[in-house]
Design an enzyme around this catalytic site. Structure first.
Site, mmCIF file in Angstrom:
data_model
loop_
_atom_site.group_PDB
_atom_site.id
_atom_site.type_symbol
_atom_site.label_atom_id
_atom_site.label_comp_id
_atom_site.label_asym_id
_atom_site.label_seq_id
_atom_site.Cartn_x
_atom_site.Cartn_y
_atom_site.Cartn_z
ATOM 1 N N LYS A 176 -12.683 -7.493 -1.888
ATOM 2 C CA LYS A 176 -13.676 -6.593 -2.492
ATOM 3 C C LYS A 176 -14.014 -6.615 -4.105
ATOM 4 O O LYS A 176 -15.217 -6.528 -4.496
ATOM 5 C CB LYS A 176 -13.077 -4.969 -2.314
ATOM 6 C CG LYS A 176 -12.965 -4.662 -0.836
ATOM 7 C CD LYS A 176 -12.711 -3.209 -0.596
ATOM 8 C CE LYS A 176 -11.458 -2.903 -1.141
ATOM 9 N NZ LYS A 176 -10.403 -3.524 -0.636
ATOM 10 N N ARG A 222 -12.110 6.934 -0.876
ATOM 11 C CA ARG A 222 -10.881 6.314 -0.090
ATOM 12 C C ARG A 222 -10.609 7.123 1.085
ATOM 13 O O ARG A 222 -9.652 6.348 2.060
ATOM 14 C CB ARG A 222 -9.695 6.596 -1.195
ATOM 15 C CG ARG A 222 -8.446 6.089 -0.948
ATOM 16 C CD ARG A 222 -7.296 6.266 -1.576
ATOM 17 N NE ARG A 222 -6.916 7.542 -1.628
ATOM 18 C CZ ARG A 222 -6.693 8.233 -2.771
ATOM 19 N NH1 ARG A 222 -6.733 7.900 -4.012
ATOM 20 N NH2 ARG A 222 -6.419 9.632 -2.560
ATOM 21 N N ARG A 244 -0.271 -15.160 -3.023
ATOM 22 C CA ARG A 244 -0.888 -15.270 -4.308
ATOM 23 C C ARG A 244 0.734 -15.400 -5.203
ATOM 24 O O ARG A 244 1.500 -14.906 -5.232
ATOM 25 C CB ARG A 244 -1.177 -13.797 -4.752
ATOM 26 C CG ARG A 244 -2.715 -13.884 -4.292
ATOM 27 C CD ARG A 244 -3.305 -12.477 -4.912
ATOM 28 N NE ARG A 244 -2.687 -11.310 -4.770
ATOM 29 C CZ ARG A 244 -3.184 -10.109 -4.586
ATOM 30 N NH1 ARG A 244 -4.521 -9.882 -4.801
ATOM 31 N NH2 ARG A 244 -2.431 -9.027 -4.293
ATOM 32 N N ARG A 286 4.442 -10.985 -6.975
ATOM 33 C CA ARG A 286 4.620 -9.711 -7.225
ATOM 34 C C ARG A 286 5.456 -9.127 -5.821
ATOM 35 O O ARG A 286 5.157 -9.450 -5.001
ATOM 36 C CB ARG A 286 3.548 -8.867 -7.348
ATOM 37 C CG ARG A 286 2.709 -9.242 -8.522
ATOM 38 C CD ARG A 286 1.770 -8.371 -8.839
ATOM 39 N NE ARG A 286 0.805 -8.038 -7.541
ATOM 40 C CZ ARG A 286 -0.329 -7.189 -7.717
ATOM 41 N NH1 ARG A 286 -0.648 -6.501 -8.854
ATOM 42 N NH2 ARG A 286 -1.003 -6.854 -6.547
ATOM 43 N N ARG A 307 0.777 -1.555 3.480
ATOM 44 C CA ARG A 307 -0.562 -1.351 2.779
ATOM 45 C C ARG A 307 -1.588 -1.238 3.811
ATOM 46 O O ARG A 307 -2.652 -0.436 3.780
ATOM 47 C CB ARG A 307 -0.928 -2.443 1.652
ATOM 48 C CG ARG A 307 -0.037 -1.984 0.319
ATOM 49 C CD ARG A 307 0.064 -3.271 -0.523
ATOM 50 N NE ARG A 307 -1.232 -3.502 -1.032
ATOM 51 C CZ ARG A 307 -1.125 -4.688 -1.805
ATOM 52 N NH1 ARG A 307 -0.054 -5.653 -1.980
ATOM 53 N NH2 ARG A 307 -2.335 -5.067 -2.399
#
Length: 223
Positions: free
Chosen positions: A13, A88, A127, A161, A172
């Site tokens: 996004k 949201r 990542r 992370r 999530r």
């Protein structure tokens, strides 16, 4: 154009928002930027948001809505905007509708970026971020560093992370499905949603998005 961008974490996004906003000559308004700007400027809303964030709590809807409305009141958003991360949930979507109605304007479209869950997990869990500069981001599959575990830019250590671990990513996604995904149905009832695949090179996805948005705008004009 006035656009809301939605999609699960890892859909790209932020990347697409930047390209689309530039192509459409409208400001890119993200929730993260709103929080940072208000906290850095020491606004009342920023102080309230910081207190919740420091306590590890979610920022209440009314604070987020207040920041979004304040940003939309600025002159550069008078002719259009791209909202990224807001609304949201359905409560925020209804608040946005009320704001737009008060100003006698309306959304032109809601762009839904669609990505399979397994791809989302692969994108995020793969990542690797530089400890020296978080802007230096690599990927174990899509953007490998020349030397494993070492940043090409500065030689810093690359790491994953904690929030990017597969189990955290799936959590999530569950939050997204529970809280944010329902706004897609909310906007579908208004005939505003255009859904595109967010798979493929960035430029291809941007082209797909631009074509879908313009097609949606043209159909509204002819209706």
């Amino acid at each position: 154009m006035r656009i809301v961008l939605v999609g699960p974490p890892g859909a790209g996004k932020g990347t697409q928002a930047a390209f689309l906003a530039k192509n459409l000559s409208i400001p890119h308004i993200s929730t993260g930027d709103l929080f940072r700007a208000n906290i850095n400027r020491g606004t009342d809303l920023g102080k309230r948001a910081k207190a919740y964030m420091d306590a590890g709590d979610l920022v209440p809807d009314e604070v987020t809505i207040g920041m979004a409305e304040d940003r939309l009141d600025r002159p550069d958003a008078s002719e259009g905007f791209l909202l990224d991360g807001f609304p949201r949930n359905e409560h925020q979507a209804r608040a946005l509708d009320a704001y737009l109605a008060r100003h006698e304007i309306a959304l032109d479209g809601v762009l839904d970026l669609e990505v399979p869950e397994d791809e989302v997990v692969k994108r995020i869990a793969g990542r690797r971020i530089c400890r020296n500069d978080s802007a230096h981001v690599f990927h174990v599959e899509y953007k490998q560093p020349k030397t494993e575990g070492v940043c090409d830019e500065c030689g810093g250590e690359l790491y994953r992370r904690d929030d990017d671990a597969p189990d955290k990513v799936r959590n999530r996604l569950e939050i997204y499905h529970r809280e944010t995904e329902p706004i897609i149905d909310y906007y579908k009832k208004q005939g505003l949603v255009v859904t595109i695949s967010a798979l493929g090179p960035v430029a291809e996805v941007t082209g797909r998005a631009m074509a879908a948005l313009h097609a949606g705008a043209d159909s509204e004009k002819s209706a």
